[in-house]
Design a protein around this motif. Structure first.
Motif, PDB file in Angstrom:
ATOM      1  N   GLU A 140     -29.108  58.693 168.507  1.00  0.00           N
ATOM      2  CA  GLU A 140     -28.738  57.926 169.319  1.00  0.00           C
ATOM      3  C   GLU A 140     -29.446  58.725 170.623  1.00  0.00           C
ATOM      4  O   GLU A 140     -29.844  57.827 171.642  1.00  0.00           O
ATOM      5  N   GLN A 156     -31.106  53.994 163.737  1.00  0.00           N
ATOM      6  CA  GLN A 156     -29.968  53.283 164.611  1.00  0.00           C
ATOM      7  C   GLN A 156     -30.090  51.847 164.054  1.00  0.00           C
ATOM      8  O   GLN A 156     -28.843  51.382 164.049  1.00  0.00           O
ATOM      9  N   GLU A 159     -27.600  51.869 160.957  1.00  0.00           N
ATOM     10  CA  GLU A 159     -26.109  52.245 161.384  1.00  0.00           C
ATOM     11  C   GLU A 159     -25.500  50.905 162.217  1.00  0.00           C
ATOM     12  O   GLU A 159     -24.375  50.712 161.819  1.00  0.00           O
ATOM     13  N   GLU A 160     -26.265  50.161 162.798  1.00  0.00           N
ATOM     14  CA  GLU A 160     -25.762  49.175 163.478  1.00  0.00           C
ATOM     15  C   GLU A 160     -25.675  47.868 162.521  1.00  0.00           C
ATOM     16  O   GLU A 160     -24.527  47.135 162.637  1.00  0.00           O
ATOM     17  N   LYS A 207     -22.100  48.931 160.887  1.00  0.00           N
ATOM     18  CA  LYS A 207     -21.140  48.882 161.809  1.00  0.00           C
ATOM     19  C   LYS A 207     -20.707  47.300 161.902  1.00  0.00           C
ATOM     20  O   LYS A 207     -19.524  46.923 161.790  1.00  0.00           O
ATOM     21  N   ALA A 208     -21.629  46.422 161.737  1.00  0.00           N
ATOM     22  CA  ALA A 208     -21.429  44.869 162.006  1.00  0.00           C
ATOM     23  C   ALA A 208     -21.063  44.437 160.728  1.00  0.00           C
ATOM     24  O   ALA A 208     -20.704  43.001 160.805  1.00  0.00           O
TER      25      ALA A 208
END
Length: 249
Positions: free
Chosen positions: A100, A112, A115-116, A119-120
């Motif tokens: 990050e 990144q 990772e997003e 997470k979603a």
């Protein structure tokens, strides 16, 4: 427990497969050379049948900005979709300490984005952030080389042995999803320039390492703590000197 390891034939993936197998799990290596292509989706549904956990330690074959973004977005989207359809209950992914803070780099922007997506996804997950591997010092030197000069920042780095990274991924795999990030790092911090200088000297490499606070690390200017883990990181045991002594000459 059946675990599918995406990127399971690579440096970290092969170690993860080995460690999980040793502990009695059914660990399956999924990679293009085992008939699984996460970019096209080929073989994904078949390999995920009966899997409880998916571990993604894959990496892009190209680090060019658009290529690496396309790889992580496409691969991760395909894997997560196939996991949802197969009823997988834990997604474990390997990423990098400081991701990050390294968003000036196309590679870390892609990590990144990966990772997003995780997470979603709605799938319980654990993201393992590791510091840079001892094995990667050669690549860091190569990226920073201009002629016979290696220009590197004196910012601190706390490198780790790949065996210890694989062990951390293995622990996350058999543990409960944290729905967050866990960090793992080596036991010793070094100025980046001093570490690479030491590594090159050990190989009788004639290049000169120059300390430069403005030198970039894969395109990003570093602050003192950009590459360092937080206070809650798991600290691995293997020291650089011990790892180096165990390497083939």
């Amino acid at each position: 427990m059946k675990v599918v390891v995406i990127g399971g034939t690579g440096l970290i993936g092969s170690k993860v497969v080995g460690k999980l197998t040793e502990h009695g799990h059914e660990a399956v290596a999924a990679a293009p050379n085992t008939g699984v292509n996460t970019l096209t989706g080929e073989g994904l549904a078949e390999v995920l049948k009966g899997a409880s956990v998916v571990v993604d330690v894959s990496n892009s074959p190209s680090f060019e900005d658009q290529a690496v973004m396309d790889f992580f977005r496409t691969s991760t989207t395909n894997v997560l979709k196939a996991e949802a359809e197969a009823g997988v209950t834990h997604h474990v992914a390997l990423s990098v300490v400081g991701t990050e803070r390294l968003q000036g780099s196309g590679y870390f922007r892609a990590k990144q984005a990966q990772e997003e997506l995780i997470k979603a996804s709605g799938i319980p997950y654990t993201i393992v952030h590791a510091t840079q591997f001892f094995e990667f010092m050669k690549a860091i030197a190569a990226e920073a080389t201009d002629g016979d000069t290696v220009r590197l920042s004196p910012a601190k780095i706390q490198p780790i042995a790949s065996d210890d990274v694989a062990a951390a991924v293995g622990r996350a795999t058999v543990g409960t999803p944290v729905n967050g990030v866990v960090e793992v790092a080596g036991p010793e911090a070094y100025p980046l320039d001093a570490l690479v200088r030491k590594a090159l000297a050990a190989k009788n490499d004639p290049r000169t390492v120059v300390s430069d606070v403005h030198a970039t690390y894969f395109g990003v200017e570093l602050k003192e703590d950009t590459l360092l883990p937080g206070p809650d990181a798991h600290i691995a045991e293997t020291k650089l000197a011990d790892w180096a002594a165990a390497q083939p000459q």
